[in-house]
Design a protein around this motif. Structure first.
Motif, PDB file in Angstrom:
ATOM      1  N   ASN A  39       0.811  -1.218   0.000  1.00  0.00           N
ATOM      2  CA  ASN A  39       0.000   0.000   0.000  1.00  0.00           C
ATOM      3  C   ASN A  39       0.846   1.271   0.000  1.00  0.00           C
ATOM      4  N   CYS A  40       2.140   1.122  -0.137  1.00  0.00           N
ATOM      5  CA  CYS A  40       3.044   2.269  -0.025  1.00  0.00           C
ATOM      6  C   CYS A  40       3.033   3.105  -1.291  1.00  0.00           C
ATOM      7  N   ASN A  41       3.064   4.404  -1.083  1.00  0.00           N
ATOM      8  CA  ASN A  41       3.179   5.311  -2.213  1.00  0.00           C
ATOM      9  C   ASN A  41       3.733   6.644  -1.729  1.00  0.00           C
ATOM     10  N   PHE A  42       4.400   7.319  -2.626  1.00  0.00           N
ATOM     11  CA  PHE A  42       4.832   8.680  -2.349  1.00  0.00           C
ATOM     12  C   PHE A  42       4.816   9.448  -3.665  1.00  0.00           C
ATOM     13  N   ASN A  43       4.723  10.739  -3.535  1.00  0.00           N
ATOM     14  CA  ASN A  43       4.781  11.621  -4.689  1.00  0.00           C
ATOM     15  C   ASN A  43       6.057  12.439  -4.572  1.00  0.00           C
ATOM     16  N   TYR A  44       6.543  12.885  -5.701  1.00  0.00           N
ATOM     17  CA  TYR A  44       7.740  13.708  -5.677  1.00  0.00           C
ATOM     18  C   TYR A  44       7.677  14.775  -6.757  1.00  0.00           C
ATOM     19  N   SER A  45       8.429  15.815  -6.524  1.00  0.00           N
ATOM     20  CA  SER A  45       8.565  16.904  -7.475  1.00  0.00           C
ATOM     21  C   SER A  45      10.036  17.294  -7.500  1.00  0.00           C
ATOM     22  N   VAL A  46      10.587  17.474  -8.692  1.00  0.00           N
ATOM     23  CA  VAL A  46      12.000  17.795  -8.834  1.00  0.00           C
ATOM     24  C   VAL A  46      12.128  19.183  -9.451  1.00  0.00           C
ATOM     25  N   ILE A  47      12.901  20.039  -8.808  1.00  0.00           N
ATOM     26  CA  ILE A  47      13.097  21.413  -9.277  1.00  0.00           C
ATOM     27  C   ILE A  47      14.586  21.692  -9.387  1.00  0.00           C
ATOM     28  N   GLU A  48      15.001  22.150 -10.559  1.00  0.00           N
ATOM     29  CA  GLU A  48      16.388  22.557 -10.742  1.00  0.00           C
ATOM     30  C   GLU A  48      16.528  24.030 -10.360  1.00  0.00           C
ATOM     31  N   ILE A  49      17.602  24.334  -9.663  1.00  0.00           N
ATOM     32  CA  ILE A  49      17.885  25.707  -9.253  1.00  0.00           C
ATOM     33  C   ILE A  49      19.090  26.169 -10.067  1.00  0.00           C
ATOM     34  N   HIS A  50      18.868  27.151 -10.906  1.00  0.00           N
ATOM     35  CA  HIS A  50      19.930  27.678 -11.767  1.00  0.00           C
ATOM     36  C   HIS A  50      20.449  28.977 -11.176  1.00  0.00           C
ATOM     37  N   ARG A  51      21.737  29.042 -10.998  1.00  0.00           N
ATOM     38  CA  ARG A  51      22.319  30.211 -10.322  1.00  0.00           C
ATOM     39  C   ARG A  51      22.080  31.513 -11.066  1.00  0.00           C
ATOM     40  N   GLU A  52      21.985  31.470 -12.389  1.00  0.00           N
ATOM     41  CA  GLU A  52      21.804  32.711 -13.139  1.00  0.00           C
ATOM     42  C   GLU A  52      20.381  33.242 -13.049  1.00  0.00           C
ATOM     43  N   LYS A  53      19.384  32.338 -13.049  1.00  0.00           N
ATOM     44  CA  LYS A  53      18.000  32.776 -13.159  1.00  0.00           C
ATOM     45  C   LYS A  53      17.234  32.806 -11.842  1.00  0.00           C
ATOM     46  N   ASP A  54      17.400  31.793 -11.038  1.00  0.00           N
ATOM     47  CA  ASP A  54      16.505  31.607  -9.894  1.00  0.00           C
ATOM     48  C   ASP A  54      16.872  32.511  -8.722  1.00  0.00           C
ATOM     49  N   GLN A  55      15.872  33.199  -8.215  1.00  0.00           N
ATOM     50  CA  GLN A  55      16.046  34.061  -7.048  1.00  0.00           C
ATOM     51  C   GLN A  55      14.986  33.709  -6.008  1.00  0.00           C
ATOM     52  N   MET A  56      14.530  32.473  -6.011  1.00  0.00           N
ATOM     53  CA  MET A  56      13.461  32.045  -5.114  1.00  0.00           C
ATOM     54  C   MET A  56      14.023  31.687  -3.742  1.00  0.00           C
ATOM     55  N   SER A  57      13.164  31.783  -2.734  1.00  0.00           N
ATOM     56  CA  SER A  57      13.526  31.344  -1.391  1.00  0.00           C
ATOM     57  C   SER A  57      13.183  29.862  -1.264  1.00  0.00           C
ATOM     58  N   LEU A  58      13.637  29.252  -0.182  1.00  0.00           N
ATOM     59  CA  LEU A  58      13.305  27.852   0.059  1.00  0.00           C
ATOM     60  C   LEU A  58      11.793  27.684   0.160  1.00  0.00           C
ATOM     61  N   GLU A  59      11.123  28.593   0.864  1.00  0.00           N
ATOM     62  CA  GLU A  59       9.666  28.498   1.005  1.00  0.00           C
ATOM     63  C   GLU A  59       8.976  28.553  -0.360  1.00  0.00           C
ATOM     64  N   ASP A  60       9.459  29.428  -1.253  1.00  0.00           N
ATOM     65  CA  ASP A  60       8.891  29.509  -2.602  1.00  0.00           C
ATOM     66  C   ASP A  60       9.102  28.200  -3.358  1.00  0.00           C
ATOM     67  N   LEU A  61      10.289  27.625  -3.226  1.00  0.00           N
ATOM     68  CA  LEU A  61      10.589  26.354  -3.893  1.00  0.00           C
ATOM     69  C   LEU A  61       9.685  25.237  -3.373  1.00  0.00           C
ATOM     70  N   LEU A  62       9.482  25.192  -2.055  1.00  0.00           N
ATOM     71  CA  LEU A  62       8.633  24.160  -1.468  1.00  0.00           C
ATOM     72  C   LEU A  62       7.175  24.336  -1.896  1.00  0.00           C
ATOM     73  N   LYS A  63       6.715  25.583  -1.968  1.00  0.00           N
ATOM     74  CA  LYS A  63       5.343  25.839  -2.437  1.00  0.00           C
ATOM     75  C   LYS A  63       5.182  25.400  -3.885  1.00  0.00           C
ATOM     76  N   GLN A  64       6.176  25.690  -4.706  1.00  0.00           N
ATOM     77  CA  GLN A  64       6.129  25.266  -6.111  1.00  0.00           C
ATOM     78  C   GLN A  64       6.102  23.741  -6.207  1.00  0.00           C
TER      79      GLN A  64
END
Length: 186
Positions: A141-166
């Motif tokens: 019965n085990c299951n999990f969901n995942y989301s993978v986000i790449e953080i690019h040093r040139e473009k991304d200016q998000m905070s950890l909270e923003d990344l987690l919300k996304q």
């Protein structure tokens, strides 16, 4: 002393105090139930990664049905369920990769560099192994969901909270899509 100039040297053993302080620091940065890093550690680590504008890949993991397992079978079984999951993820990544528990059923894995394709492939393998019916607790019965986000040093200016919300938004979208597919196949 006794009307003469004198000097007193006091020596105190503070070993126990230092050990206690080290123990408290360790408790703050590690999850007691799983032995992996805590949300506090992740926040500080990601603060440095984002401030230094490093390339990184964040994988947000959401363990499903933990509340159901806990309500139906008790806290000992739900703890075993979590520990099985953590061990499976941990053995599929390097010990130097940052793996942290951020809530009861939510975890985060951070790898340096942009390796989204690698993490997605590994997560599919881990999910298949987690769902396999063997001697582990509730694996069928085990299951999990995942989301993978790449953080690019040139473009991304998000905070950890923003990344987690996304990441949570992406997981909600995957769940909706899966429910729609299940309904269509019914």
């Amino acid at each position: 002393w006794q009307n003469r100039p004198s000097c007193v040297h006091i020596v105190m053993d503070i070993t126990a105090e230092k050990m206690n302080a080290r123990h408290l620091t360790d408790k703050v940065y590690h999850d007691v139930d799983t032995g992996i890093r805590s949300r506090k550690f992740l926040e500080e680590y990601m603060g440095r990664v984002l401030q230094e504008r490093q390339n990184a890949t964040l994988c947000y993991l959401d363990l499903e049905d933990l509340e159901v397992v806990k309500a139906s079978f008790g806290p000992e079984v739900s703890t075993a369920y979590i520990q099985n999951f953590v061990e499976l993820v941990r053995k599929n990544f390097r010990s130097g990769d940052t793996f942290a528990r951020i809530q009861d059923d939510k975890f985060c894995l951070v790898l340096t560099g942009n390796v989204k394709h690698l993490i997605e492939r590994k997560m599919e393998e881990i999910l298949a192994a987690f769902q396999r019916n063997d001697d582990r607790v509730f694996c069928h019965n085990c299951n999990f969901n995942y989301s993978v986000i790449e953080i690019h040093r040139e473009k991304d200016q998000m905070s950890l909270e923003d990344l987690l919300k996304q990441a949570e938004a992406e997981i909600r979208q995957k769940k909706r899509k899966r429910r729609t597919m299940d309904f269509d196949n019914w």
